[in-house]
Design a protein around this motif. Structure first.
Motif, mmCIF file in Angstrom:
data_model
loop_
_atom_site.group_PDB
_atom_site.id
_atom_site.type_symbol
_atom_site.label_atom_id
_atom_site.label_comp_id
_atom_site.label_asym_id
_atom_site.label_seq_id
_atom_site.Cartn_x
_atom_site.Cartn_y
_atom_site.Cartn_z
ATOM 1 N N SER A 229 35.642 31.524 77.670
ATOM 2 C CA SER A 229 36.403 31.623 76.422
ATOM 3 C C SER A 229 37.884 31.516 76.750
ATOM 4 N N THR B 107 35.449 29.411 69.416
ATOM 5 C CA THR B 107 35.091 30.669 70.069
ATOM 6 C C THR B 107 35.012 30.523 71.587
ATOM 7 N N THR B 108 34.385 29.464 72.047
ATOM 8 C CA THR B 108 34.289 29.276 73.492
ATOM 9 C C THR B 108 34.776 27.891 73.866
ATOM 10 N N GLU C 260 30.056 26.369 77.067
ATOM 11 C CA GLU C 260 28.842 27.167 77.224
ATOM 12 C C GLU C 260 27.802 26.326 77.941
ATOM 13 N N GLY D 256 33.247 24.201 71.585
ATOM 14 C CA GLY D 256 32.622 24.587 70.322
ATOM 15 C C GLY D 256 31.691 23.528 69.751
ATOM 16 N N SER E 258 29.603 30.915 80.428
ATOM 17 C CA SER E 258 30.422 30.566 79.271
ATOM 18 C C SER E 258 31.870 30.878 79.593
ATOM 19 N N GLU F 142 40.597 33.151 76.274
ATOM 20 C CA GLU F 142 41.371 34.263 76.822
ATOM 21 C C GLU F 142 41.023 34.552 78.277
ATOM 22 N N GLU F 143 39.926 33.957 78.769
ATOM 23 C CA GLU F 143 39.536 34.181 80.162
ATOM 24 C C GLU F 143 40.165 33.162 81.103
#
Lengths: 329, 385
Positions: free
Chosen positions: B25, B2-3, B6, B64, B23, B27-28
């Motif tokens: 992710s 997911t990330t 974090e 993760g 955090s 897509e960023e």
């Protein structure tokens, strides 16, 4: 750029002419050099030796002579008297040399085994009492060896605090044995290694250890593969200092271990004994020469090791320093 | 997954309290830049993430995998966190060759596998032929590539770069920066990069976290942080010279326009879609990047009918040549707003700082610069409220 008295356009023309003569296309002149390097041959304004440097040389020379002449006298005397071969085979001399080498070897080993962790601890961590320990390590170095001998005697001697207990519980006596010689040497000589090792570890960038850890390397592996190789010249220097100090140990040894042939009579003690006793000056000289030779050999060996250990990656040690030529007019 | 990352950490430092919530992710983007002045807590954040020091409390995960959780006492040691840590000046092992440096983290692989990995990285980082060299025999760029290869060799979950260029001179800095950008595009490892250089932050980062005094003032995509700072402090850190206090006079919700009165002028601001408009009379702050201001000879500009434009005659008060561009300082010729008493505005020697390209500058110079005006599009103005 525009100096008074010379018109810029004239100077431009001048510069262009000059440049054309050395086969450079004109048109891209940006500066006007007024002096040509070719007109200034080298070595015309060399710095002269200052009087101050002359006096430094004289006083330095006096010091060097003072250090070298006695050593030369020692060697010459032993050669002239021809006593070297004579005494070298005497069992007392051989015993003393053997004992010195064995005890100083043990001392060095103990200093390394117990001193290295302490040195690393002091180099990497700050804790209460850090400074006190650091000062304490200086103490044996400044303490007169005779005092160290007395201190050891009242602690480990047969009536000493620890010695008495050892004697009663296990029947072990330390005083006046070869072990006592080693203890006396460790007491006065180990701090030299510990101090040098501490400085060596401090000189290793902690970031290197951090990076090693981030690469998955465990503490011991990092210490072996990174910290020790980088601190090695300092470690070797400390070892030589400790060994040399142990080899020359006299005061603490004679107080705590006594002067018994074969068990506690190390080389310095043997020199003293021969001067006082039967052997006379010739034997003392011979023993001294042996000591000089052994010390010198070990010094060379360690210097070589320190240099060899950094060959390749530390060029400073390999490169010959540029000789400073002093020209006296 | 997911990330990628974090970080939620609190740590009491000598001069301030560090509080971070970040955090990242996939897509960023994969490069997170921590930007801020020296001693604002960026380095401490990375050290906590790597496990070099511990925060007082918080939660951290990399790819993760949770590496720190103060609530259940989890604290994975540095050597098991699988982070590629590059401190300032790279810290290559000076006594090991290029090959030995790269292979340092491969000690638990079998020999042939480790050798294959080293060869692969030597090729990838263009270090062929330098295998037997020691770090001091390498150029700055080669050292950087060795350091990266060494960090990448054991397959880290993340790369942490702590101001890797700060000690270098400008020319080599530019080269290394460029290397890193190109390299990063070919790697699939997320990167946390620390810098106090704004240009570097913008070039490298997909997302920017702006630090000051141990707090993250703003965190978002680089364009947003750069062009739409959330607070005046961020605007200052982003190097925006024209920051003016004012209040909104009137709004035009259809065209999303706000008329703002400042001590210097009244100007129209366009609010991007999806954002609220300030109410009438609300105190606001104008942020105007110097390169978003147009300077031109007076009378050339014709306002489009459907959109108001901000235009004022100005006189230039000073200039700084920067090679490819010029920084100009200008004063408005019109009087200040009557609503703001004299001296209430910022105490600067000039009203406006703007930037033009060298070409633009030359063109303006040819026309003569007696009557100039600035034109500012409403969309070029950012409003903080």
């Amino acid at each position: 750029m525009n100096q008074p008295g010379s018109k810029p356009e004239n100077r431009l023309q001048e510069a262009q002419n000059q440049l054309q003569s050395i086969n450079t296309p004109p048109g891209d002149i940006i500066a006007f050099p007024t002096k040509r390097l070719a007109d200034y041959p080298p070595g015309q304004a060399r710095r002269k030796l200052q009087p101050a440097v002359f006096w430094l040389l004289i006083s330095g020379l006096a010091m060097i002579l003072f250090l070298v002449v006695p050593l030369l006298a020692l060697v010459l005397r032993s050669v002239i008297s021809g006593s070297l071969g004579l005494f070298l085979t005497r069992p007392a001399v051989v015993e003393a040399l053997r004992l010195s080498l064995v005890t100083t070897g043990c001392t060095l080993l103990i200093a390394i085994v117990f001193g290295t962790p302490l040195a690393y601890l002091l180099a990497r961590f700050r804790f209460p009492g850090h400074r006190a320990i650091d000062t304490l390590l200086d103490l044996p170095m400044v303490l007169p060896p005779a005092v160290a001998g007395i201190a050891l005697l009242i602690t480990f001697g047969r009536r000493g605090w620890v010695g008495q207990w050892l004697d009663q519980q296990f029947g072990i006596t330390i005083g006046f044995t070869s072990l006592a010689v080693v203890l006396a040497q460790v007491f006065v000589a180990a701090p030299f290694y510990i101090k040098a090792a501490k400085a060596g570890f401090e000189s290793v960038d902690t970031n290197l250890e951090t990076v090693a850890a981030s690469l998955g390397s465990g503490g011991l592996r990092t210490f072996r593969r990174v910290t020790v190789p980088l601190a090695l010249p300092a470690l070797l220097g400390g070892m030589v200092m400790t060994w040399a100090r142990a080899l020359g140990e006299f005061g603490a040894t004679i107080m705590f271990a006594g002067n018994f042939e074969g068990t506690t009579q190390t080389m310095p003690l043997a020199i003293y004994a021969s001067l006082e006793g039967s052997g006379g000056l010739d034997e003392a000289v011979t023993l001294s020469v042996i000591l000089v030779v052994v010390s010198f050999a070990v010094l060379i060996l360690f210097k070589f090791l320190a240099r060899y250990s950094t060959i390749g990656w530390h060029e400073d040690l390999l490169a010959v320093p540029p000789s400073t030529k002093i020209v006296k007019d | 997954m997911t990330t990628l990352l974090e970080i939620t950490a609190r740590k009491q430092l000598k001069s301030f309290l560090l509080e971070v919530e970040l955090s990242l992710s996939p897509e960023e983007g994969q490069v997170l830049v921590l930007f801020g002045p020296s001693g604002s807590g960026k380095s401490m954040t990375i050290k906590c993430l790597a496990g070099i020091t511990d925060p007082d409390a918080g939660f951290m995960s990399i790819g993760g995998r949770t590496v720190y959780d103060s609530r259940n006492g989890l604290n994975v040691p540095l050597r098991q966190r699988r982070v590629g840590y590059l401190p300032q000046s790279y810290s290559l092992f000076p006594h090991l060759t290029v090959t030995e440096n790269i292979a340092f983290g491969l000690f638990d692989r079998d020999k042939s596998q480790a050798a294959r990995r080293v060869t692969e990285l030597v090729g990838q980082m263009q270090l062929t032929g330098l295998e037997k060299r020691y770090p001091r025999q390498l150029s700055g760029g080669q050292q950087q590539r060795v350091a990266l290869a060494r960090a990448l060799a054991p397959g880290p979950a993340i790369l942490l770069l702590d101001e890797p260029f700060s000690a270098l001179d400008a020319a080599i800095r530019a080269e290394l920066r460029q290397n890193l950008i190109l390299l990063n595009q070919s790697l699939s490892v997320p990167v946390v990069f620390i810098t106090h250089d704004l240009e570097e932050a913008y070039m490298l980062g997909h997302r920017l976290a702006v630090y000051d005094q141990g707090k993250v003032l703003q965190y978002g995509p680089r364009e947003e942080v750069f062009y739409r700072p959330a607070t005046k402090a961020v605007a200052r850190l982003m190097g925006i010279p024209n920051v003016w206090d004012g209040r909104s006079l009137e709004t035009d919700p259809d065209r999303r326009l706000v008329l703002v009165r400042t001590a210097r002028c009244d100007l129209w601001v366009q609010i991007p879609p999806g954002q609220p408009l300030p109410g009438p009379g609300q105190p606001v702050t104008i942020c105007l990047r110097p390169e978003r201001i147009n300077l031109q000879p007076a009378g050339q500009f014709e306002a489009p009918a459907d959109n108001p434009a901000n235009r004022w005659p100005v006189r230039l008060a000073g200039e700084i040549a920067r090679g490819s561009r010029y920084t100009l300082y200008a004063n408005f010729l019109t009087a200040g707003s009557p609503d703001f008493p004299a001296g209430s505005g910022p105490q600067t020697a000039h009203d406006l700082e703007l930037e033009v390209t060298a070409q633009n500058y030359d063109e303006l110079k040819e026309t003569g610069r007696q009557d100039l005006e600035v034109v500012i599009k409403p969309a070029a103005v950012h409003l903080i409220f």
